[in-house]
Motif scaffolding. Structure first.
Motif, mmCIF file in Angstrom:
data_model
loop_
_atom_site.group_PDB
_atom_site.id
_atom_site.type_symbol
_atom_site.label_atom_id
_atom_site.label_comp_id
_atom_site.label_asym_id
_atom_site.label_seq_id
_atom_site.Cartn_x
_atom_site.Cartn_y
_atom_site.Cartn_z
ATOM 1 N N UNK A 129 8.258 7.977 8.499
ATOM 2 C CA UNK A 129 7.895 9.402 8.458
ATOM 3 C C UNK A 129 6.992 9.707 7.273
ATOM 4 N N UNK A 130 7.189 8.983 6.181
ATOM 5 C CA UNK A 130 6.337 9.163 4.991
ATOM 6 C C UNK A 130 4.883 8.822 5.335
ATOM 7 N N UNK A 131 4.667 7.654 5.950
ATOM 8 C CA UNK A 131 3.299 7.251 6.279
ATOM 9 C C UNK A 131 2.719 8.121 7.406
ATOM 10 N N UNK A 132 3.597 8.543 8.332
ATOM 11 C CA UNK A 132 3.114 9.325 9.484
ATOM 12 C C UNK A 132 2.562 10.689 9.085
ATOM 13 N N UNK A 133 2.896 11.140 7.896
ATOM 14 C CA UNK A 133 2.393 12.452 7.460
ATOM 15 C C UNK A 133 0.976 12.354 6.882
ATOM 16 N N UNK A 134 0.422 11.134 6.757
ATOM 17 C CA UNK A 134 -0.892 10.967 6.131
ATOM 18 C C UNK A 134 -2.023 11.273 7.120
ATOM 19 N N UNK A 151 -6.834 8.019 12.479
ATOM 20 C CA UNK A 151 -7.126 6.654 12.934
ATOM 21 C C UNK A 151 -6.341 6.343 14.217
ATOM 22 N N UNK A 152 -5.037 6.652 14.214
ATOM 23 C CA UNK A 152 -4.216 6.318 15.387
ATOM 24 C C UNK A 152 -4.542 7.212 16.582
ATOM 25 N N UNK A 153 -4.914 8.454 16.307
ATOM 26 C CA UNK A 153 -5.290 9.347 17.417
ATOM 27 C C UNK A 153 -6.482 8.739 18.183
ATOM 28 N N UNK A 154 -7.457 8.214 17.445
ATOM 29 C CA UNK A 154 -8.622 7.605 18.106
ATOM 30 C C UNK A 154 -8.214 6.391 18.933
ATOM 31 N N UNK A 185 -7.438 1.102 6.508
ATOM 32 C CA UNK A 185 -7.403 1.572 7.900
ATOM 33 C C UNK A 185 -8.750 1.331 8.587
ATOM 34 N N UNK A 186 -9.817 1.471 7.797
ATOM 35 C CA UNK A 186 -11.145 1.300 8.392
ATOM 36 C C UNK A 186 -11.359 -0.124 8.910
ATOM 37 N N UNK A 187 -10.658 -1.080 8.299
ATOM 38 C CA UNK A 187 -10.859 -2.491 8.695
ATOM 39 C C UNK A 187 -9.796 -2.986 9.682
ATOM 40 N N UNK A 212 0.881 -1.186 0.000
ATOM 41 C CA UNK A 212 0.000 0.000 0.000
ATOM 42 C C UNK A 212 0.910 1.225 0.000
ATOM 43 N N UNK A 213 1.157 1.764 -1.184
ATOM 44 C CA UNK A 213 2.250 2.730 -1.282
ATOM 45 C C UNK A 213 1.816 4.185 -1.185
ATOM 46 N N UNK A 214 0.513 4.438 -1.127
ATOM 47 C CA UNK A 214 0.088 5.835 -0.958
ATOM 48 C C UNK A 214 -1.180 5.891 -0.112
ATOM 49 N N UNK A 215 -1.601 7.117 0.212
ATOM 50 C CA UNK A 215 -2.728 7.267 1.141
ATOM 51 C C UNK A 215 -4.029 6.730 0.546
#
Ligand code: DC
Length: 217
Positions: A90-95, A101-104, A57-59, A47-50
């Motif tokens: 860092x690339x994924x963390x900017x999405x 999702x992770x904040x929740x 992420x929903x699942x 999964x290379x992009x947002x």
């Protein structure tokens, strides 16, 4: 009580947070490990992009477990610190969708517990109401030296230093929840301090805050 410990890569946050949690009997949550787990998963699934990651992420089922993260039923420990994950996290963390999702999940895991959580945006975005906010830092050279001596990896000191500087730049310049000291966070430069000295400082801060709330000062 929520204690937020933020700071750049290899500033000692996890070591300090873990030890403090043990001493105080608090729950320790490593938010960086969550970003690492999703990065590992995204790389494995291609999964290379947002746009590709967002529907997954929903699942996705993700939770903290002692020393690691369980993602979609798979327990991850050392994999979270691999070179591939270091290079891509860092690339994924900017999405935006991943951060939301992770904040929740981070907020849910902290329900009903006294918690110490470390990361980049815990005091600014995840728990802006945290009673104690610490911002730990050290020079990039000192952080690279620590990481080099801690890890059993194939990278040289110079490569680690370069990666730390690269991640600092991406983490602190991204649009959403960048690495930044919260206005009400206490800054501690750990460059010349031992672990015990850092712990003593933070315990002093916690005692002051507890006394203040007891006497309403
Ligand atoms: O703390 P760490 O080095 O394990 O974190 C890995 C990466 O995860 C870091 O480069 C940026 C990201 N991260 C983040 O964006 N927000 C957090 N709260 C924690 C980590």
């Amino acid at each position: 009580m929520i204690i937020a410990i933020d700071g750049p890569a290899a500033s000692g946050k996890s070591t300090v947070a873990k030890e403090l949690a043990q001493r105080l009997g608090y729950l320790y949550i490593d938010s960086g490990a969550m970003f690492r787990a999703v990065t590992y998963y995204a790389l494995e699934q291609g999964l290379s992009n947002e746009a590709a990651l967002k529907p997954e992420l929903e699942k996705l089922h993700l939770k903290s477990i002692p020393g690691g993260i369980e993602i979609d039923g798979k327990k991850l420990y050392d994999e979270l610190r691999s070179k591939e994950v270091d290079l891509n996290v860092s690339y994924y963390s900017a999405m935006a969708s991943l951060r939301e999702c992770l904040k929740n999940i981070q907020r849910q895991e902290a329900l009903c517990h006294d918690v110490i959580m470390d990361g980049r945006d815990i005091g600014t975005a995840v728990f802006p109401q945290a009673e104690i906010k610490i911002f730990l830092s050290a020079s990039p050279e000192e952080r690279a030296r620590r990481r080099y001596s801690q890890r059993n990896n194939s990278l040289s000191y110079e490569e680690i230093l370069k990666d730390i500087k690269r991640r600092d730049k991406i983490d602190s310049t991204r649009d959403i929840a960048p690495l930044k000291q919260a206005k009400d966070a206490i800054y501690i430069d750990t460059s010349t301090l031992s672990l015990e000295e850092v712990l003593n400082k933070i315990e002093g801060i916690i005692n002051n805050v507890s006394l203040c709330s007891q006497y309403h000062c």
